[in-house]
Design a protein around this motif. Sequence first.
Motif, PDB file in Angstrom:
ATOM      1  N   ALA A 115      24.846  29.634  25.454  1.00  0.00           N
ATOM      2  CA  ALA A 115      24.869  28.426  26.283  1.00  0.00           C
ATOM      3  C   ALA A 115      26.251  27.766  26.243  1.00  0.00           C
ATOM      4  O   ALA A 115      26.767  27.317  27.274  1.00  0.00           O
ATOM      5  CB  ALA A 115      23.787  27.452  25.840  1.00  0.00           C
ATOM      6  N   ALA A 116      26.860  27.728  25.066  1.00  0.00           N
ATOM      7  CA  ALA A 116      28.204  27.157  24.947  1.00  0.00           C
ATOM      8  C   ALA A 116      29.217  28.001  25.716  1.00  0.00           C
ATOM      9  O   ALA A 116      30.116  27.465  26.377  1.00  0.00           O
ATOM     10  CB  ALA A 116      28.605  27.040  23.468  1.00  0.00           C
ATOM     11  N   TYR A 117      29.058  29.317  25.674  1.00  0.00           N
ATOM     12  CA  TYR A 117      29.976  30.194  26.400  1.00  0.00           C
ATOM     13  C   TYR A 117      29.777  30.038  27.907  1.00  0.00           C
ATOM     14  O   TYR A 117      30.742  30.072  28.667  1.00  0.00           O
ATOM     15  CB  TYR A 117      29.794  31.650  25.963  1.00  0.00           C
ATOM     16  CG  TYR A 117      30.961  32.527  26.353  1.00  0.00           C
ATOM     17  CD1 TYR A 117      32.197  32.377  25.726  1.00  0.00           C
ATOM     18  CD2 TYR A 117      30.846  33.495  27.332  1.00  0.00           C
ATOM     19  CE1 TYR A 117      33.282  33.173  26.084  1.00  0.00           C
ATOM     20  CE2 TYR A 117      31.921  34.294  27.691  1.00  0.00           C
ATOM     21  CZ  TYR A 117      33.139  34.125  27.069  1.00  0.00           C
ATOM     22  OH  TYR A 117      34.214  34.902  27.421  1.00  0.00           O
ATOM     23  N   LEU A 158      36.004  27.576  33.529  1.00  0.00           N
ATOM     24  CA  LEU A 158      36.963  28.539  34.081  1.00  0.00           C
ATOM     25  C   LEU A 158      36.746  28.747  35.575  1.00  0.00           C
ATOM     26  O   LEU A 158      37.703  28.842  36.352  1.00  0.00           O
ATOM     27  CB  LEU A 158      36.854  29.883  33.357  1.00  0.00           C
ATOM     28  CG  LEU A 158      37.298  29.935  31.901  1.00  0.00           C
ATOM     29  CD1 LEU A 158      37.087  31.341  31.337  1.00  0.00           C
ATOM     30  CD2 LEU A 158      38.744  29.503  31.735  1.00  0.00           C
ATOM     31  N   LYS A 159      35.484  28.782  35.981  1.00  0.00           N
ATOM     32  CA  LYS A 159      35.156  28.967  37.398  1.00  0.00           C
ATOM     33  C   LYS A 159      35.653  27.772  38.212  1.00  0.00           C
ATOM     34  O   LYS A 159      36.287  27.939  39.255  1.00  0.00           O
ATOM     35  CB  LYS A 159      33.650  29.149  37.570  1.00  0.00           C
ATOM     36  CG  LYS A 159      33.219  29.400  38.994  1.00  0.00           C
ATOM     37  CD  LYS A 159      31.721  29.584  39.068  1.00  0.00           C
ATOM     38  CE  LYS A 159      31.254  29.613  40.520  1.00  0.00           C
ATOM     39  NZ  LYS A 159      29.798  29.573  40.617  1.00  0.00           N
ATOM     40  N   TRP A 164      33.285  34.296  39.386  1.00  0.00           N
ATOM     41  CA  TRP A 164      31.834  34.399  39.290  1.00  0.00           C
ATOM     42  C   TRP A 164      31.459  34.831  37.885  1.00  0.00           C
ATOM     43  O   TRP A 164      32.236  35.495  37.204  1.00  0.00           O
ATOM     44  CB  TRP A 164      31.386  35.442  40.312  1.00  0.00           C
ATOM     45  CG  TRP A 164      29.968  35.865  40.279  1.00  0.00           C
ATOM     46  CD1 TRP A 164      28.917  35.284  40.946  1.00  0.00           C
ATOM     47  CD2 TRP A 164      29.401  36.985  39.575  1.00  0.00           C
ATOM     48  NE1 TRP A 164      27.760  35.969  40.688  1.00  0.00           N
ATOM     49  CE2 TRP A 164      28.028  37.012  39.859  1.00  0.00           C
ATOM     50  CE3 TRP A 164      29.943  37.949  38.732  1.00  0.00           C
ATOM     51  CZ2 TRP A 164      27.179  37.981  39.330  1.00  0.00           C
ATOM     52  CZ3 TRP A 164      29.098  38.918  38.206  1.00  0.00           C
ATOM     53  CH2 TRP A 164      27.729  38.924  38.507  1.00  0.00           C
ATOM     54  N   TYR A 165      30.252  34.437  37.467  1.00  0.00           N
ATOM     55  CA  TYR A 165      29.676  34.964  36.223  1.00  0.00           C
ATOM     56  C   TYR A 165      28.159  34.918  36.320  1.00  0.00           C
ATOM     57  O   TYR A 165      27.591  34.162  37.111  1.00  0.00           O
ATOM     58  CB  TYR A 165      30.168  34.186  34.991  1.00  0.00           C
ATOM     59  CG  TYR A 165      29.661  32.766  34.907  1.00  0.00           C
ATOM     60  CD1 TYR A 165      28.497  32.456  34.207  1.00  0.00           C
ATOM     61  CD2 TYR A 165      30.334  31.733  35.532  1.00  0.00           C
ATOM     62  CE1 TYR A 165      28.018  31.169  34.138  1.00  0.00           C
ATOM     63  CE2 TYR A 165      29.871  30.440  35.469  1.00  0.00           C
ATOM     64  CZ  TYR A 165      28.716  30.161  34.773  1.00  0.00           C
ATOM     65  OH  TYR A 165      28.234  28.869  34.714  1.00  0.00           O
ATOM     66  N   ASP A 208      36.911  38.186  37.287  1.00  0.00           N
ATOM     67  CA  ASP A 208      38.104  37.347  37.117  1.00  0.00           C
ATOM     68  C   ASP A 208      38.687  36.972  38.481  1.00  0.00           C
ATOM     69  O   ASP A 208      38.190  37.399  39.532  1.00  0.00           O
ATOM     70  CB  ASP A 208      39.122  37.992  36.180  1.00  0.00           C
ATOM     71  CG  ASP A 208      39.951  39.107  36.802  1.00  0.00           C
ATOM     72  OD1 ASP A 208      39.870  39.345  38.017  1.00  0.00           O
ATOM     73  OD2 ASP A 208      40.715  39.739  36.044  1.00  0.00           O
ATOM     74  N   ARG A 209      39.716  36.181  38.474  1.00  0.00           N
ATOM     75  CA  ARG A 209      40.283  35.670  39.741  1.00  0.00           C
ATOM     76  C   ARG A 209      40.817  36.785  40.636  1.00  0.00           C
ATOM     77  O   ARG A 209      40.895  36.634  41.837  1.00  0.00           O
ATOM     78  CB  ARG A 209      41.344  34.616  39.480  1.00  0.00           C
ATOM     79  CG  ARG A 209      42.698  35.190  39.110  1.00  0.00           C
ATOM     80  CD  ARG A 209      43.772  34.155  39.055  1.00  0.00           C
ATOM     81  NE  ARG A 209      43.746  33.551  37.721  1.00  0.00           N
ATOM     82  CZ  ARG A 209      44.444  32.501  37.379  1.00  0.00           C
ATOM     83  NH1 ARG A 209      45.197  31.896  38.230  1.00  0.00           N
ATOM     84  NH2 ARG A 209      44.384  32.036  36.161  1.00  0.00           N
TER      85      ARG A 209
END
Length: 122
Positions: free
Chosen positions: A23-25, A32-33, A40-41, A64-65
């Motif tokens: 959850a923290a990650y 980051l998004k 996307w993740y 990643d970007r």
Amino acid sequence: MHNNKRLAALGRLKAGQMNKTEAAYAQYLELLKRAGDIQWYRFDGIKLRLADKTFLTVDFAVMDRDGVMELHDTKGGPGVFTEDAKVKMKVAAELYPFVFKVAFPRAKKHGGGWTIEEIGNG
């Protein structure tokens, strides 16, 4: 080894449910998004077949970007990253065209955040 099994068992929840580290990650990935560092993740989104009856489901699929797909696994600390998990990730890195990473939370006294290591096949 017994202690590692106990620690690993603490992190196991029903499929699709995050433990505290995950959850923290996810919060970190969301930042980051929003910053444009990743596109996307998704949690628990990809299951890889390594061999007959042998699979690897990494915690997060991340784009990643630049559009590179990465698979990130989170662990409460390096001691929880078992030899079996390391071997599975190295095998997956040989079989699939993704970047594999493992993330460990850093203690607040050491600045907090995450230590992220790339897992190669070498």
